[in-house]
Design a protein around this motif. Structure first.
Motif, PDB file in Angstrom:
ATOM      1  N   LYS A   1      33.502  39.553  42.413  1.00 47.12           N
ATOM      2  CA  LYS A   1      33.715  40.813  41.700  1.00 47.12           C
ATOM      3  C   LYS A   1      33.080  40.806  40.307  1.00 47.12           C
ATOM      4  O   LYS A   1      33.247  39.862  39.539  1.00 47.12           O
ATOM      5  CB  LYS A   1      35.210  41.107  41.588  1.00 47.12           C
ATOM      6  N   GLU A   2      32.370  41.892  40.004  1.00 48.61           N
ATOM      7  CA  GLU A   2      31.803  42.110  38.672  1.00 48.61           C
ATOM      8  C   GLU A   2      32.396  43.412  38.132  1.00 48.61           C
ATOM      9  O   GLU A   2      32.125  44.491  38.659  1.00 48.61           O
ATOM     10  CB  GLU A   2      30.280  42.223  38.760  1.00 48.61           C
TER      11      GLU A   2
ATOM     12  N   LEU B   1      32.977  46.464  35.602  1.00 48.34           N
ATOM     13  CA  LEU B   1      32.128  47.223  34.682  1.00 48.34           C
ATOM     14  C   LEU B   1      32.860  48.474  34.188  1.00 48.34           C
ATOM     15  O   LEU B   1      33.829  48.921  34.811  1.00 48.34           O
ATOM     16  CB  LEU B   1      30.837  47.651  35.394  1.00 48.34           C
TER      17      LEU B   1
ATOM     18  N   PRO C   1      27.569  39.579  44.608  1.00 48.08           N
ATOM     19  CA  PRO C   1      28.611  40.242  43.810  1.00 48.08           C
ATOM     20  C   PRO C   1      28.681  41.745  44.071  1.00 48.08           C
ATOM     21  O   PRO C   1      27.664  42.373  44.409  1.00 48.08           O
ATOM     22  CB  PRO C   1      28.196  39.944  42.366  1.00 48.08           C
TER      23      PRO C   1
ATOM     24  N   GLN D   1      29.879  45.467  42.337  1.00 47.07           N
ATOM     25  CA  GLN D   1      30.141  46.093  41.043  1.00 47.07           C
ATOM     26  C   GLN D   1      31.356  47.005  41.162  1.00 47.07           C
ATOM     27  O   GLN D   1      31.382  47.900  42.012  1.00 47.07           O
ATOM     28  CB  GLN D   1      28.922  46.897  40.586  1.00 47.07           C
TER      29      GLN D   1
END
Length: 333
Positions: A284-285, A287, A209, A211
């Protein structure tokens, strides 16, 4: 026949320093490189860059730290240096939250040592790396060098602004011609592994993944390395003329330029081009915004166009294509 100019490049094993040295070596300049090989990122990449530079007969290298006043003084005294391009620094916005002392040591104390040596050796022209980070919390875009830059949002940015003020002081007191270069998110082959595009590429190839901060709602003026180098080369002999200064309060031989692509790109668009060039989708993460980050960077490059007739223009499609090709080859993926 006059001898070729001798140029000292600090941070010559770094990303921008390496590319600039390669260009100037091919043009016949005598290049003295210095670097301390700190371990902020994988030193093997720095060693690989340096190995390529050592293939040139007109290149010499000193492994010293700019914080070491005696060592830096020795380098200056042992060579007939005409121009200095100061690129060595502790880089990175986020790392400045973790290790603030490294930024004062390198970016403030180290720069002080460079300024003193340039003054004592009567260097023709000092060009030094600043950063788009100095614009901090500014809301007006595009960012102009005429804008006030009194609200940095990271210690890294504060040290870069300090460099600009220190350079102006030396220009004023000692008539040392100094040119500050505000770089905007530089990317390309042989780049820094701590930069987002490098991390994204590594993660996508590894199916890990990535960020994405501020939920992807960020724009950056991504600037390809060859455009940065072209801008620096054109400014080498463009010593600031205090008579032409737009700042009526200053009569110092000092000027600041933005070196940016003048075309901000949304982060998600940038990532989509990386995905396309690799041929894989990112995991995709999303944040929140990280401390020290800003939502947009956007360079006004009118002064660069007026003074040296150049404007960065490499598209992210072309630039990222070259970076991905290099990455595949260098890391055998």
């Amino acid at each position: 026949m006059s001898r070729p100019k001798t140029i000292l490049i600090t941070g010559s094993a770094g990303f921008i320093g390496y590319h600039l040295a390669q260009r100037l070596l091919l043009e016949g300049y005598i290049i003295i490189g210095i670097d301390d090989f700190n371990n902020y990122y994988d030193v093997r990449l720095k060693e690989a860059r340096l190995d390529r530079l050592k293939g040139h007969h007109n290149f010499s290298f000193e492994r010293v730290s700019i914080e070491d006043r005696a060592a830096i003084s020795r380098v200056f005294s042992q060579h007939s240096i005409d121009i200095v391009v100061h690129l060595a620094a502790q880089a990175g916005v986020r790392y400045s939250l973790e290790n603030p002392h490294a930024y004062i040591d390198s970016n403030v104390v180290g720069f002080m040592n460079i300024l003193e040596c340039c003054r004592k050796q009567e260097i023709e022209h000092l060009l030094f790396a600043s950063s788009s980070s100095v614009y901090g919390a500014n809301k007006k875009t595009p960012f102009s060098t005429e804008d006030r830059v009194d609200h940095p949002v990271s210690l890294y940015a504060a040290t870069k602004r300090a460099n600009e003020l220190m350079a102006h002081t030396y220009s004023h007191l000692y008539r040392l011609p100094t040119t500050g270069l505000r770089f905007f998110t530089v990317y390309g082959p042989w780049g820094r592994p701590d930069m987002s595009y490098f991390k994204f590429t590594k993660a996508i190839f590894g199916e890990e993944p990535i960020q994405i901060f501020n939920y992807g709602k960020m724009k950056r003026d991504f600037t390809y390395i060859d455009d940065i180098v072209e801008g620096i080369v054109r400014l080498l002999y463009k010593k600031p003329d205090p008579i032409q200064s737009s700042d009526l309060l200053s009569q110092a031989p000092y000027k600041i330029y933005n070196l940016g692509n003048n075309q901000p790109v949304e982060l998600l668009t940038f990532i989509s081009v990386i995905e396309e060039k690799i041929g894989k989708k990112a995991i995709k993460e999303f944040l929140p915004m990280q401390a020290g980050d800003v939502p947009v960077t956007f360079a006004d490059v009118d002064d660069l166009m007026i003074d040296v007739g150049f404007k960065p223009k490499t598209s992210i499609e072309k630039g990222l294509g070259k970076f991905i090709d290099w990455y595949r080859n260098f890391y055998n993926v």
